[in-house]
Enzyme design. Sequence first.
Site, mmCIF file in Angstrom:
data_model
loop_
_atom_site.group_PDB
_atom_site.id
_atom_site.type_symbol
_atom_site.label_atom_id
_atom_site.label_comp_id
_atom_site.label_asym_id
_atom_site.label_seq_id
_atom_site.Cartn_x
_atom_site.Cartn_y
_atom_site.Cartn_z
ATOM 1 N N THR A 37 0.837 -1.266 -0.032
ATOM 2 C CA THR A 37 -0.134 -0.168 0.065
ATOM 3 C C THR A 37 0.910 1.166 0.030
ATOM 4 O O THR A 37 0.274 2.082 -0.485
ATOM 5 C CB THR A 37 -0.884 0.121 1.267
ATOM 6 N N ARG A 45 -9.605 -5.439 0.654
ATOM 7 C CA ARG A 45 -11.059 -5.368 1.540
ATOM 8 C C ARG A 45 -10.905 -4.167 2.464
ATOM 9 O O ARG A 45 -12.056 -4.266 3.076
ATOM 10 C CB ARG A 45 -10.849 -6.681 2.211
ATOM 11 N N GLN A 110 0.644 -13.561 -1.638
ATOM 12 C CA GLN A 110 -0.721 -13.494 -2.104
ATOM 13 C C GLN A 110 -0.786 -12.196 -3.180
ATOM 14 O O GLN A 110 -1.858 -12.027 -3.681
ATOM 15 C CB GLN A 110 -1.547 -13.129 -0.955
ATOM 16 N N HIS A 130 -1.530 -16.240 -6.017
ATOM 17 C CA HIS A 130 -2.628 -15.641 -6.826
ATOM 18 C C HIS A 130 -2.366 -15.036 -8.175
ATOM 19 O O HIS A 130 -3.134 -14.064 -8.765
ATOM 20 C CB HIS A 130 -3.268 -14.593 -5.803
ATOM 21 N N CYS A 163 -6.759 -14.790 -28.403
ATOM 22 C CA CYS A 163 -5.388 -15.354 -28.671
ATOM 23 C C CYS A 163 -5.254 -15.646 -30.195
ATOM 24 O O CYS A 163 -6.059 -16.245 -30.824
ATOM 25 C CB CYS A 163 -5.171 -16.530 -28.041
ATOM 26 N N SER A 204 -0.996 -9.080 5.679
ATOM 27 C CA SER A 204 -2.264 -9.844 5.322
ATOM 28 C C SER A 204 -3.403 -10.090 6.196
ATOM 29 O O SER A 204 -3.073 -10.294 7.322
ATOM 30 C CB SER A 204 -1.674 -11.532 4.762
#
Length: 257
Positions: A37, A45, A110, A130, A163, A204
Site C-alpha cells: 500500500t 478489503r 498473495q 494468486h 489469442c 495479510s
Amino acid sequence: MDQSPRLTPAGDSAERLRELIEAARTIVPFTGAGISTECGIPDFRSPGGIWTKYQPIQFEDFLASQEMRDESWRRRLAMDEQFSTARPGRGHLALAALHRAGKAPAVITQNIDNLHQASGIPDTAVVELHGNTTYATCLGCGRRHELAWVRARFAAGGRSPECEECGGFIKTATISFGQAMPEGPMRRAEELTLSCDLFLAIGSSLVVWPAAGFPLMAKRNGARLVILNRDETELDDMADLVIHEDIGSVLSPFVAH
C-alpha cells in the site's frame, strides 16, 4: 517452546523481531496487500479498497460472458498506471535483503503486483499464490501476452482480444474468484512452510483460504510465527509476536541487513 509475549509495546516489538530474525535458521515471509500500500497499490478489503468499489468478477462469468471479459479488461487497464509506476517499498527491500543474506530462501505472496521481483528477488524465489497482473496468458494454450499488446487491441476493437495462436480467451495471469488455485505454487508454498523455523506473515488479513492456512501450518509444525499487519487477524492469538504498526517503518531497519 518459549511462550514470549504476543503483543508488546512498539520499541520492544521491534527488538523482539530482530532477535527472532537473527536466531532463525530458515525464514519464510508470507506477504499480503498491506506490504504494497505504501507503493501506491490499493488493497482489496479495507475501506476504500478495490472490492468496495467493484464487485469481483467470478471466473465462470469471465468464461461465459464477453461483457464480463470486456469489463474485466476495462478495470485492469484503468489501473495500469498504478501498477506500472509502482516501485518496491521498504518492506519489499527488507525481504530482498533477507533473501540475499541467505536467511529467506523464498517469499510466498498473495500479491499480484510483481514488486518482490522488482526488489531484486529472482522469479524462482517468489511463490505467487494468486498469480501476476503485469502480464496476461491465454486460457486455451497458455501463451503469454504483454499488456501493451492487449491495450492496443482493446483500444482498436473495444473488446477483450482473443489469442492469435489458438483463439482462446486472454486473461491477466491472476487467479480469479472461483478459479482453481495453482498446484505448483501451492505445493512449493507448503514445502517452504514446513521447512522454516520462523514464519513472517506480513500485510495479510489472513482471511483468504487456502492461502491463510500457511501461517497456521507453520505454527503447528513448530515454527515461530510473527504477524505484522495494520489490523488484527484471526490468528493473532496463535502468534509468538504480533505487531500492529506501519509495515515499512517496522521493516526498514532490515533493508541494509
